[in-house]
Motif scaffolding. Structure first.
Motif, PDB file in Angstrom:
ATOM      1  N   ASP A   1      35.510 -19.943  14.312  1.00  0.00           N
ATOM      2  CA  ASP A   1      35.331 -21.295  14.840  1.00  0.00           C
ATOM      3  C   ASP A   1      33.865 -21.590  15.136  1.00  0.00           C
ATOM      4  O   ASP A   1      33.383 -22.698  14.897  1.00  0.00           O
ATOM      5  CB  ASP A   1      36.157 -21.470  16.114  1.00  0.00           C
ATOM      6  CG  ASP A   1      37.634 -21.653  15.817  1.00  0.00           C
ATOM      7  OD1 ASP A   1      37.947 -22.277  14.784  1.00  0.00           O
ATOM      8  OD2 ASP A   1      38.475 -21.190  16.597  1.00  0.00           O
ATOM      9  N   MET A   2      33.155 -20.595  15.653  1.00  0.00           N
ATOM     10  CA  MET A   2      31.737 -20.789  15.969  1.00  0.00           C
ATOM     11  C   MET A   2      30.882 -20.795  14.704  1.00  0.00           C
ATOM     12  O   MET A   2      29.847 -21.452  14.658  1.00  0.00           O
ATOM     13  CB  MET A   2      31.271 -19.695  16.918  1.00  0.00           C
ATOM     14  CG  MET A   2      31.974 -19.702  18.269  1.00  0.00           C
ATOM     15  SD  MET A   2      31.493 -18.321  19.318  1.00  0.00           S
ATOM     16  CE  MET A   2      29.812 -18.768  19.703  1.00  0.00           C
ATOM     17  N   GLY A   3      31.316 -20.057  13.674  1.00  0.00           N
ATOM     18  CA  GLY A   3      30.598 -20.052  12.399  1.00  0.00           C
ATOM     19  C   GLY A   3      29.179 -19.556  12.502  1.00  0.00           C
ATOM     20  O   GLY A   3      28.246 -20.230  12.053  1.00  0.00           O
ATOM     21  N   ASP A   4      29.002 -18.337  13.081  1.00  0.00           N
ATOM     22  CA  ASP A   4      27.646 -17.882  13.369  1.00  0.00           C
ATOM     23  C   ASP A   4      27.381 -16.448  12.940  1.00  0.00           C
ATOM     24  O   ASP A   4      26.317 -15.922  13.224  1.00  0.00           O
ATOM     25  CB  ASP A   4      27.378 -18.014  14.883  1.00  0.00           C
ATOM     26  CG  ASP A   4      25.930 -18.335  15.190  1.00  0.00           C
ATOM     27  OD1 ASP A   4      25.338 -19.094  14.412  1.00  0.00           O
ATOM     28  OD2 ASP A   4      25.416 -17.822  16.191  1.00  0.00           O
ATOM     29  N   VAL A   5      28.322 -15.780  12.272  1.00  0.00           N
ATOM     30  CA  VAL A   5      28.148 -14.378  11.893  1.00  0.00           C
ATOM     31  C   VAL A   5      28.419 -14.224  10.403  1.00  0.00           C
ATOM     32  O   VAL A   5      29.454 -14.671   9.909  1.00  0.00           O
ATOM     33  CB  VAL A   5      29.097 -13.461  12.695  1.00  0.00           C
ATOM     34  CG1 VAL A   5      28.838 -12.001  12.323  1.00  0.00           C
ATOM     35  CG2 VAL A   5      28.930 -13.673  14.189  1.00  0.00           C
ATOM     36  N   GLN A   6      27.479 -13.609   9.703  1.00  0.00           N
ATOM     37  CA  GLN A   6      27.686 -13.251   8.299  1.00  0.00           C
ATOM     38  C   GLN A   6      28.009 -11.758   8.245  1.00  0.00           C
ATOM     39  O   GLN A   6      27.148 -10.917   8.418  1.00  0.00           O
ATOM     40  CB  GLN A   6      26.441 -13.553   7.468  1.00  0.00           C
ATOM     41  CG  GLN A   6      26.587 -13.161   6.001  1.00  0.00           C
ATOM     42  CD  GLN A   6      25.414 -13.596   5.160  1.00  0.00           C
ATOM     43  OE1 GLN A   6      24.828 -14.643   5.401  1.00  0.00           O
ATOM     44  NE2 GLN A   6      25.059 -12.797   4.170  1.00  0.00           N
ATOM     45  N   PHE A   7      29.290 -11.455   8.007  1.00  0.00           N
ATOM     46  CA  PHE A   7      29.745 -10.070   8.042  1.00  0.00           C
ATOM     47  C   PHE A   7      29.378  -9.345   6.752  1.00  0.00           C
ATOM     48  O   PHE A   7      29.339  -9.937   5.676  1.00  0.00           O
ATOM     49  CB  PHE A   7      31.262 -10.014   8.258  1.00  0.00           C
ATOM     50  CG  PHE A   7      31.701 -10.482   9.621  1.00  0.00           C
ATOM     51  CD1 PHE A   7      31.630  -9.642  10.711  1.00  0.00           C
ATOM     52  CD2 PHE A   7      32.174 -11.775   9.797  1.00  0.00           C
ATOM     53  CE1 PHE A   7      32.030 -10.073  11.971  1.00  0.00           C
ATOM     54  CE2 PHE A   7      32.572 -12.221  11.042  1.00  0.00           C
ATOM     55  CZ  PHE A   7      32.497 -11.371  12.135  1.00  0.00           C
TER      56      PHE A   7
ATOM     57  N   TYR B   1      32.094 -22.197  22.359  1.00  0.00           N
ATOM     58  CA  TYR B   1      33.371 -21.671  21.904  1.00  0.00           C
ATOM     59  C   TYR B   1      34.533 -22.245  22.691  1.00  0.00           C
ATOM     60  O   TYR B   1      35.681 -22.138  22.279  1.00  0.00           O
ATOM     61  CB  TYR B   1      33.374 -20.150  22.007  1.00  0.00           C
ATOM     62  CG  TYR B   1      33.079 -19.609  23.388  1.00  0.00           C
ATOM     63  CD1 TYR B   1      34.111 -19.385  24.294  1.00  0.00           C
ATOM     64  CD2 TYR B   1      31.773 -19.334  23.780  1.00  0.00           C
ATOM     65  CE1 TYR B   1      33.847 -18.891  25.558  1.00  0.00           C
ATOM     66  CE2 TYR B   1      31.501 -18.852  25.039  1.00  0.00           C
ATOM     67  CZ  TYR B   1      32.535 -18.628  25.930  1.00  0.00           C
ATOM     68  OH  TYR B   1      32.272 -18.156  27.174  1.00  0.00           O
ATOM     69  N   HIS B   2      34.298 -22.843  23.856  1.00  0.00           N
ATOM     70  CA  HIS B   2      35.393 -23.419  24.636  1.00  0.00           C
ATOM     71  C   HIS B   2      36.024 -24.613  23.921  1.00  0.00           C
ATOM     72  O   HIS B   2      37.138 -25.017  24.260  1.00  0.00           O
ATOM     73  CB  HIS B   2      34.892 -23.844  26.019  1.00  0.00           C
ATOM     74  CG  HIS B   2      34.410 -22.698  26.851  1.00  0.00           C
ATOM     75  ND1 HIS B   2      35.254 -21.746  27.376  1.00  0.00           N
ATOM     76  CD2 HIS B   2      33.141 -22.322  27.224  1.00  0.00           C
ATOM     77  CE1 HIS B   2      34.546 -20.855  28.067  1.00  0.00           C
ATOM     78  NE2 HIS B   2      33.271 -21.175  27.981  1.00  0.00           N
ATOM     79  N   LEU B   3      35.318 -25.186  22.947  1.00  0.00           N
ATOM     80  CA  LEU B   3      35.876 -26.318  22.200  1.00  0.00           C
ATOM     81  C   LEU B   3      37.072 -25.903  21.371  1.00  0.00           C
ATOM     82  O   LEU B   3      37.888 -26.729  20.984  1.00  0.00           O
ATOM     83  CB  LEU B   3      34.802 -26.918  21.278  1.00  0.00           C
ATOM     84  CG  LEU B   3      33.602 -27.575  21.958  1.00  0.00           C
ATOM     85  CD1 LEU B   3      32.597 -27.994  20.900  1.00  0.00           C
ATOM     86  CD2 LEU B   3      34.021 -28.767  22.800  1.00  0.00           C
ATOM     87  N   PHE B   4      37.213 -24.618  21.084  1.00  0.00           N
ATOM     88  CA  PHE B   4      38.233 -24.162  20.149  1.00  0.00           C
ATOM     89  C   PHE B   4      39.395 -23.441  20.825  1.00  0.00           C
ATOM     90  O   PHE B   4      40.257 -22.905  20.156  1.00  0.00           O
ATOM     91  CB  PHE B   4      37.601 -23.223  19.113  1.00  0.00           C
ATOM     92  CG  PHE B   4      36.351 -23.763  18.501  1.00  0.00           C
ATOM     93  CD1 PHE B   4      36.397 -24.781  17.579  1.00  0.00           C
ATOM     94  CD2 PHE B   4      35.107 -23.261  18.882  1.00  0.00           C
ATOM     95  CE1 PHE B   4      35.241 -25.284  17.021  1.00  0.00           C
ATOM     96  CE2 PHE B   4      33.951 -23.769  18.330  1.00  0.00           C
ATOM     97  CZ  PHE B   4      34.022 -24.776  17.401  1.00  0.00           C
TER      98      PHE B   4
END
Length: 924
Positions: free
Chosen positions: A36-42, A100-103
């Motif tokens: 949801d945050m879309g901030d990590v490229q694994f 992240y509370h938005l999700f």
């Protein structure tokens, strides 16, 4: 809400490689919040593990099966023409946000128990729909067969009700035609005991026994049993059915040849097409009836009919049996229609109930599949019951990631905790430029050419100004720029409503995406049009002209204007319409394009110095930047200064002809020190000095960096370290030269770095010639870099030197396209004006009502052609030329473009791709 984020547009954002330890109990929830945050490229920690052997294959298969079931339900809904409610994906998942509370209350984020219940619901729905659909299809097929059977009975009955008679005429056998319907006009074949007999038939008839060419008896067709008839004392079998009209002639020919003419065949083409259950398409059918001898011939006919996709039906020749069969079929159809109606109502009711939820189901399972696909990238530690993964995260966003993961584990309240460790590594991070809706379009221009190397200067920032300005130099017209500006302004003001449009045309969508680029292109074109004093190829007298025309002159005498001042802004309108206008504007715009090209390349080349200093590469500053700058300035910088100096001199006032700068530049190298037409005092010695500087820069550019790297490599090996990495240093503009001695702790090579050290996350011990062990750094793929090779470095530097020297000449000449495109645009605009609207204002044109109509029509023609040709086509051409100037002439001076894009795990991007695919499927 999080604090304002640090901008990362001039350089890519600082990235860090992190290692995540996530307990298996909360792994799904943690990955979901990160998506949801879309901030990590694994990163894939299981590259050597087969995709079918990973930890969460079972879950992915379950969700894949659910997606297949949902697709089946969607196809069933579309098959029944039920309207699917439009679901906005933006309401179900917001764009990536660090809050992240938005999700937390997202409709698509279900607990494991809720997900299991949903799977059971979908399984139940799918089983019910599949059963009802199969039942409905079987009923439709049975209904179709009964209707065809009834048609066959009705049409073949006309044959059995008719009487067959035989008449004799002039020794020839003439048979009365018995038709299945009054409209059928088809040929029939004969029944013959011996095909060598000279038997003939006229029309539809039955040939008598072999050898009987003369007969006078009149016989009737007598029914002797099921599917048998007694004709003239001979028992014949018959079959009937239905076949495609196009295939009937094939059936006729094959049966004739197979049965050697021993048959009688007739058919009735139906007027209305029938639905083919197998294909779902309507086709024209024909009802046929075949008579022949014996069961073996009937069996052959049946096989032929089946091979041609024909259908056979039982037909009774007895009238009472016919009536009984018709009543039976009608009763079956009545009952079947009632059952079919009830089944369809039940099916529609069930599908409508599913249609209201199916889009949410698609989103839910797409999210779950992406979550478990990401979990498959992790290593599973069975001893500690946790998942271990690695990924790239912007350093500024690391606190928000920690807070989000802590919040997830706190909600579970099981004493669990997640650990996020920052890893120091030598691996190259992905490139991430933070953009907004204004800068995103300009960044896409750069990314289309290549992804910037991590933290090198991003050309996108300068492109915001230079790209529309270079376009405007070629497209300079105040009127055309205003049309482009207003069109782009409309897209900008209506961007919210246009953004909600789903089925946008591809070209229109491209214009909408680049609306801010078009807006600046129009604004800059209006400015350059004002400088050129060009409005739809006409000049404007905004200020008082700086030229004065004589008041008295004889007819036919050439008029020469005298200068009385200087026009305030731009080109003086007095030049418009003069005999030497084209000569003057050509010279002006040609030299202006050289100046603009030199400025554009010079400031672009200065970005190389910024990169070298940032990456602490002294060898590139001394060996590449300084000699390259001196070479460029000593030739083309000097040419630029002479152009400006020549403009500043009143050559008419001093009574000297203006010297040719092109000849001066050629003679500068062919005959150093020799001056034919002097431009300024001391010109000869200065040009000799500049030529010497340019010649010295060539070996400097060629030899300094390879020799310096060779010396550095020898020095490092003497200290017991590995050699210089030829893979990452020699072939890159941005060489990291920092090496720290373990004995002294001092930086040995790099004067720009104070305490930089290489701290790899993955190292291996290697021994030197003396047997001493030292760390060896691995690249991004885990492979050890190639050893230092002086020959490869030398070849690379030779290529770089040749390319740089030649490109200085070719790239400068390439900017002449600014002059050529501007001239072509102006002349084409003038021709279009003269060929269309100017004729409306001709003194020979009619006045009054007809003249007004002519003005209206010619203005419409002029405006349409202006928009289509000059604004759209010429604008596209100028935009492509401006794109080339940035990609080739400017960016080649400093841009390496060897990075890879930052593509974090994000539900927003996944669902946007899903939305786009759904719209493309609907469009097709």
């Amino acid at each position: 809400m999080p604090a304002a984020q640090k901008e990362a547009f001039f350089r890519s954002a600082d990235m860090s490689l992190v290692q995540l330890y996530i307990p298996s109990e909360v792994a799904r929830d943690c990955i979901a919040i990160l998506g949801d945050m879309g901030d990590v490229q694994f990163k894939d920690m299981n590259q050597n593990v087969n995709s079918f052997q990973r930890a969460f294959v079972k879950e992915i298969r379950t969700f894949d099966q659910c997606e297949k079931q949902i697709k089946y339900l969607s196809d069933s809904i579309r098959k029944q023409n039920i309207h699917l409610p439009t679901t906005s994906y933006d309401h179900l998942v917001n764009p990536p946000s660090l809050d992240y509370h938005l999700f937390e209350n997202s409709q698509s984020h279900l607990t494991s128990s809720q997900l299991d219940e949903l799977i059971n619901v979908i399984n139940t729905y799918e089983a019910n729909i599949r059963q009802m659909s199969n039942t409905n299809d079987d009923l439709l097929k049975r209904q179709h067969e009964l209707i065809q059977h009834r048609m066959v009975l009705r049409n073949t009955r006309q044959f059995f009700d008719a009487r067959l008679s035989l008449e004799i005429d002039d020794g020839d056998s003439i048979f009365n035609q018995v038709r299945l319907s009054s409209e059928s006009t088809n040929d029939s074949f004969m029944i013959s005991d011996d095909e060598d007999e000279n038997a003939h038939a006229n029309g539809n008839g039955i040939l008598l026994e072999s050898g009987r060419n003369n007969a006078s008896a009149t016989n009737n067709v007598v029914a002797t049993g099921a599917n048998e008839l007694n004709v003239l004392g001979s028992t014949m079998n018959f079959i009937s059915g239905i076949i495609d009209t196009d295939k009937f002639m094939i059936l006729e020919k094959i049966c004739w040849r197979t049965l050697r003419g021993n048959l009688y065949i007739n058919h009735v083409p139906l007027d209305e097409p029938l639905l083919d259950i197998a294909t779902g398409e309507k086709s024209y059918k024909s009802i046929f009836l075949i008579f022949t001898h014996g069961d073996s011939l009937i069996s052959k006919c049946k096989r032929i009919i089946e091979s041609l996709d024909g259908q056979l039906y039982d037909v009774e020749s007895d009238y009472e049996a016919y009536k009984h069969e018709m009543r039976t079929i009608n009763d079956k159809l009545k009952d079947l229609n009632e059952v079919l109606l009830h089944t369809e109502d039940r099916l529609l009711l069930e599908l409508k109930e599913i249609a209201s939820e199916i889009e949410k189901w698609k989103i839910t399972f797409r999210r779950e599949i992406s979550v478990y696909d990401t979990l498959n990238l992790f290593n599973y530690d069975s001893a500690r019951r946790c998942l271990i993964g690695e990924g790239w995260i912007p350093i500024d966003d690391l606190p928000y990631i920690n807070a989000a993961l802590k919040d997830v584990t706190d909600r579970v309240d099981m004493g669990l905790s997640t650990i996020v460790n920052v890893i120091k590594t030598n691996k190259t991070p992905p490139t991430y430029h933070k953009t907004n809706k204004f800068t995103a379009a300009f960044q896409s221009i750069i990314d289309a050419y290549g992804i910037a190397t991590y933290q090198e200067v991003n050309p996108g920032l300068a492109t915001i100004v230079t790209f529309p300005f270079m376009f405007a130099i070629m497209f300079g017209d105040l009127g055309h720029g205003l049309i482009l500006f207003l069109a782009a302004l409309t897209l900008v003001l209506k961007e919210n409503s246009i953004g909600k449009m789903k089925n946008r045309d591809e070209i229109f969508d491209m214009a909408y995406t680049g609306r801010y680029i078009l807006l600046l292109m129009g604004a800059f074109s209006m400015y350059t049009g004002l400088i050129y004093n060009d409005l739809f190829s006409k000049s404007m007298t905004i200020f008082r002209s700086g030229w004065k025309w004589p008041s008295d002159f004889a007819e036919g005498q050439s008029i020469v204007a005298t200068q009385s001042g200087v026009y305030a802004i731009g080109l003086d309108p007095a030049w418009h319409g003069t005999d030497n206008n084209l000569l003057f504007t050509n010279s002006y715009k040609m030299k202006l394009s050289i100046l603009m090209g030199f400025i554009h390349m010079s400031y672009s080349y200065c970005f190389a110095l910024v990169n070298y200093k940032f990456f602490k590469s002294r060898v590139d500053i001394i060996g590449n930047f300084i000699p390259g700058l001196l070479f460029m300035q000593s030739i083309f910088g000097y040419l630029t200064l002479t152009i400006i100096y020549k403009w500043c001199i009143d050559w008419v006032g001093i009574g000297k002809p203006a010297p040719s700068l092109l000849n001066m530049l050629i003679n500068m190298f062919l005959s150093p020190g020799t001056i034919d037409d002097q431009l300024y005092p001391g010109q000869g010695p200065i040009q000799v000095i500049l030529v010497i500087i340019a010649l010295v820069c060539v070996p400097w550019l060629l030899l300094y960096k390879p020799l310096t790297l060779k010396r550095m490599n020898s020095h490092i090996i003497q200290l017991g370290y590995a050699d210089v990495d030829s893979g990452s240093n020699a072939h890159s503009r941005f060489s990291i030269e920092t090496v720290t001695s373990t004995e002294t702790g001092n930086n040995l090579l790099n004067p720009f770095s104070d305490d930089s050290t290489i701290e790899p996350s993955h190292t291996a011990n290697t021994e030197n010639a003396e047997g001493e062990s030292f760390p060896s750094i691995y690249d991004e793929d885990g492979d050890e870099p190639e050893p230092f090779n002086f020959g490869d470095i030398m070849v690379h530097q030779v290529i770089h030197t040749i390319e740089f020297c030649l490109n200085c000449v070719s790239h400068t000449a390439s900017y002449l396209r600014l002059w050529a495109l501007s001239l072509a645009h102006n002349q084409l605009s003038a021709v279009l004006w003269e060929m269309t609207i100017q004729n409306a204002f001709s003194p020979y044109n009619q006045v009054g009502f007809l003249g007004s109509i002519a003005v209206f029509l010619l203005f419409g023609m002029w405006f349409v052609l202006t928009v289509c040709i000059l604004v759209v086509m010429e604008g596209t051409s100028a935009m492509l030329h401006s794109l080339r100037l940035h990609w080739v002439e400017a960016m080649s001076k400093f841009f390496e473009g060897e990075g890879y894009a930052y593509e974090p795990f994000s539900f927003y991007r996944i669902l946007k791709d899903m939305e786009t695919a759904a719209f493309e499927e609907e469009r097709q």
